[in-house]
Design an enzyme around this catalytic site. Sequence first.
Site, PDB file in Angstrom:
ATOM      1  N   HIS A  12      -8.243  -4.807  -0.923  1.00 32.95           N
ATOM      2  CA  HIS A  12      -7.058  -4.202  -0.780  1.00 32.95           C
ATOM      3  C   HIS A  12      -6.164  -4.819   0.254  1.00 32.95           C
ATOM      4  O   HIS A  12      -5.094  -4.789   0.260  1.00 32.95           O
ATOM      5  CB  HIS A  12      -7.082  -2.742  -0.797  1.00 32.95           C
ATOM      6  CG  HIS A  12      -5.868  -1.911  -0.575  1.00 32.95           C
ATOM      7  ND1 HIS A  12      -4.917  -1.853  -1.487  1.00 32.95           N
ATOM      8  CD2 HIS A  12      -5.344  -1.122   0.558  1.00 32.95           C
ATOM      9  CE1 HIS A  12      -3.914  -1.167  -1.321  1.00 32.95           C
ATOM     10  NE2 HIS A  12      -3.981  -0.666   0.085  1.00 32.95           N
ATOM     11  N   SER A  63       0.884  -1.308   0.096  1.00 37.55           N
ATOM     12  CA  SER A  63       0.124  -0.104  -0.017  1.00 37.55           C
ATOM     13  C   SER A  63       0.794   1.184   0.132  1.00 37.55           C
ATOM     14  O   SER A  63       1.530   1.481  -0.881  1.00 37.55           O
ATOM     15  CB  SER A  63      -0.974  -0.226   1.064  1.00 37.55           C
ATOM     16  OG  SER A  63      -1.872   0.790   0.976  1.00 37.55           O
TER      17      SER A  63
END
Length: 354
Positions: free
Chosen positions: A293, A124
Amino acid sequence: MQITKQLWSKAVTKAPLLPLPTKTKVSLAYKLHMPNKTVTPNLTIRSHEPIVFLHGVFGSKKNYGDICQTIANTTHTPVYAIDFRNHGESEHCFPLVNYSQLSKDVVDFCEEHDLKRVSIVGYSLGAKVGLLTMLKHPKLVNSGVIIGNAPIETPQVKVYLKVFLKAMTALIDSAHIKATDKNWREKARAVMSKYIPDASIVQYLLRNVLNKKSSHIPGHTDLISVQMPISHFNKDVIDDISDWPAEEVKGLKFEGPVKVVKGLKSAFITKEGEKAYAEHFPNYTMSTFNTNHLIFAEMPSRVTKTVCDFIKLTRYQLLQQHTRDGKHHTIQKVDPALLNSSEASTVEQATKQL
């Protein structure tokens, strides 16, 4: 990822703030994960190409302790899990979240600990920091595993970040949960769940919540606190996190091997992102998982195996290349125990030629 949309206010928190210093160099907190001796009791070949693990936004080295130890054991390699500035146990200071500064912090960390030819594993926020570090400092980095992000602007992340901040600042401004309350964690979870219905995200963010005095808000002497200085996080910080320094890396390429890990249900790696990968990282390959995610949270074992397999295979391939090129002084020798029988035989023969 379904979350509740909230209106964004200019004032992130109503609480008074302690000032933060401005620093271009900080000493980052870290956890060193060494290969377990019970896993490799006879290991004689130590890695000179350590792994640096870069966490996601609002995360820290604590979120990935088991994963980093597994990577260390499986690859027979030391893993340095760092806390970015303003995350975990690292110092609070300005700039808060700036990719150029975060990348510089990583380079400074490697220099401070004499780490050379590192393999970067970034998730991320850490993915973008890792990508920038590879492009600007290619001689420092051997290879990279980049998880859940791309070298482009990602404005789609802003709505999530705003809600995450709303949830955490609610703990500061209105929850008034006593640090001595034996149920403080569950009460904090309940407050955050009003904003974020996804339990895995709440669990991730709860790692920031402590039952101790705040380091950046005066007067919070008997209440739970948030470890990060989120009270200083405003709209500009949200913009910085979603940004990408395109002009800074214009024309730059990283020629080393890169593995990109994409969650098919996540909107972070788009077609535009894949195009940017091809432009800047010509030797990248992609693995996809049927996740959102939070890839590590949804498929920790499979993603960790992908990381380990890539690092082991990359070292094996680089050893072959160095052997063919007749280079002897910078070889990372590969422990045959890391490879299957066929690969181990090839490595053994190649090593004899060094």
